[in-house]
Design an enzyme around this catalytic site. Structure first.
Site, PDB file in Angstrom:
ATOM      1  N   CYS A 114       0.605  -1.147  -0.047  1.00 19.61           N
ATOM      2  CA  CYS A 114       0.083   0.065  -0.199  1.00 19.61           C
ATOM      3  C   CYS A 114       1.013   1.178  -0.118  1.00 19.61           C
ATOM      4  O   CYS A 114       0.308   2.313  -0.518  1.00 19.61           O
ATOM      5  CB  CYS A 114      -0.843   0.045   1.236  1.00 19.61           C
ATOM      6  SG  CYS A 114      -2.147  -1.388   1.231  1.00 19.61           S
ATOM      7  N   HIS A 254      -3.879   7.034   1.580  1.00 21.58           N
ATOM      8  CA  HIS A 254      -4.123   5.453   1.023  1.00 21.58           C
ATOM      9  C   HIS A 254      -5.617   5.204   1.629  1.00 21.58           C
ATOM     10  O   HIS A 254      -6.012   5.491   2.842  1.00 21.58           O
ATOM     11  CB  HIS A 254      -3.455   4.506   1.802  1.00 21.58           C
ATOM     12  CG  HIS A 254      -3.647   3.099   1.693  1.00 21.58           C
ATOM     13  ND1 HIS A 254      -4.222   2.634   0.225  1.00 21.58           N
ATOM     14  CD2 HIS A 254      -3.674   2.148   2.300  1.00 21.58           C
ATOM     15  CE1 HIS A 254      -4.587   1.510   0.627  1.00 21.58           C
ATOM     16  NE2 HIS A 254      -4.219   1.097   1.698  1.00 21.58           N
ATOM     17  N   ASN A 284     -10.582  -0.561  -1.655  1.00 25.85           N
ATOM     18  CA  ASN A 284      -8.946  -0.307  -1.458  1.00 25.85           C
ATOM     19  C   ASN A 284      -8.175  -1.283  -2.599  1.00 25.85           C
ATOM     20  O   ASN A 284      -8.189  -2.529  -2.481  1.00 25.85           O
ATOM     21  CB  ASN A 284      -8.658  -1.115  -0.019  1.00 25.85           C
ATOM     22  CG  ASN A 284      -7.345  -1.155   0.284  1.00 25.85           C
ATOM     23  OD1 ASN A 284      -6.331  -0.616  -0.506  1.00 25.85           O
ATOM     24  ND2 ASN A 284      -7.025  -1.535   1.711  1.00 25.85           N
TER      25      ASN A 284
END
Length: 328
Positions: A114, A254, A284
């Site tokens: 990520c 994020h 996500n």
């Protein structure tokens, strides 16, 4: 000689197949609206069976190059942040560069989960300053093929998407990275993982089918560590740049979980109206979420202005992450 770096092009791409949260709730036996309440996610997109990572990254990169209005021959470096390449070997970035028609730039994958986009962005920014050549940073993932559909912690979150930005030299020293901090916490190495497929547990040894899929060991611990990493690095970056939280025009975190990045914004003392989100529609997609969100607020909302301060922050598997403050 140019002293700054201009983020001059934005692009994104998502697969056609839309998956509403209600579909996942029905499969897992969850109450209607449970996923949105826990994560802020209403929907996400999954790639079709025939789509590869570079298939999805290609249109995002093409849009960013078109938006930048520069010739493909100007790109000296392509960095591809991904955890789901076309193949384990070779890297996918050279293939993407070839499909884009770039003139043999440096091209390599960045496997930073990520946090991968922020690592790639910091490396590319340094390249542009040092080499006085433009760079293309792409982040893309097809996480739907790594979801254990019976594991609630991962099944409700992950998605497929791509985002891209173009960086080029600029005459103003005020443009570009004002400050950044990259960090890691290997004590949380096993909190998010795909157990099988590396040299520790190769595919040719006996294993359970679910060990090929994403596994989140302790969701609460992941949440706490990610919030701490993002908030601490974000605060450090603002302090280093001598920029007050209220001077940040856009906070682009994020997009792991709405509750997570709202908590980060609260800890950094950022105004709520500066938080930019795409998690509701797109879920996500790991490293892709920050450039995806940047592209959406540029192309759809027309929010980005010259001179704006953009704070970006991420944390994920490893644990790895950090924050960066960019002046557009």
């Amino acid at each position: 000689m140019s002293a700054g770096v201009h983020m001059c092009g934005f692009g994104h791409s998502v697969p056609d197949r839309a998956i509403p949260s209600a579909e996942i709730e029905a499969r897992l036996g969850l109450d209607p609206g449970w996923i949105e309440r826990r994560s802020g996610i209403v929907g996400r997109h999954y790639a079709s069976d025939h789509e590869s990572l570079t298939d999805m990254a290609l249109p995002a990169a093409q849009q960013a190059l078109s938006d930048a209005g520069i010739d493909t021959g100007e790109i000296g470096l392509l960095l591809l942040a991904t955890s789901t390449p076309d193949h384990l070997l070779p890297p996918s970035a050279p293939l993407l560069a070839h499909r884009l028609g770039l003139s043999h730039p440096g091209a390599v994958d960045i496997t930073g989960a990520c946090g991968g986009f922020l690592y790639a962005l910091s490396f590319a920014e340094g390249f542009v300053r040092a080499q006085q050549k433009s760079a293309l940073v792409v982040a893309a993932n097809i996480l739907s093929r790594r979801i254990n559909e019976q594991e609630r912690a991962s099944a409700i979150l992950f998605a497929d998407a791509a985002g891209a930005v173009v960086l080029k030299p600029h005459s103003s020293s005020e443009r570009g990275m004002r400050a950044f901090e990259l960090c890691s916490d290997g004590a949380g190495y096993d909190l998010i993982k795909i157990p099988v497929g590396g040299t520790r547990h190769p595919y040719d040894r006996p294993h359970a089918p679910e060990d090929r899929m994403m596994h989140i060991e302790n969701g609460q611990q992941v949440f706490a560590k990610a919030v701490s990493m993002m908030a601490n690095s974000g605060s450090a970056v603002l302090e280093r740049a001598d920029v007050a939280p209220e001077a940040v025009n856009h906070f682009v975190p994020h997009q792991a979980n709405r509750r997570m990045f709202d908590k980060v914004a609260e800890k950094i003392r950022l105004p709520k109206d500066r938080v930019r989100s795409s998690v509701e529609r797109y879920g996500n997609s790991s490293a892709a979420t920050i450039p995806l969100t940047l592209s959406l607020i540029h192309h759809e909302q027309k929010l980005l202005r010259s001179g704006d301060h953009v704070l970006m922050s991420a944390a994920g598997a490893g644990m790895t992450g950090g924050s960066a403050l960019w002046v557009l």
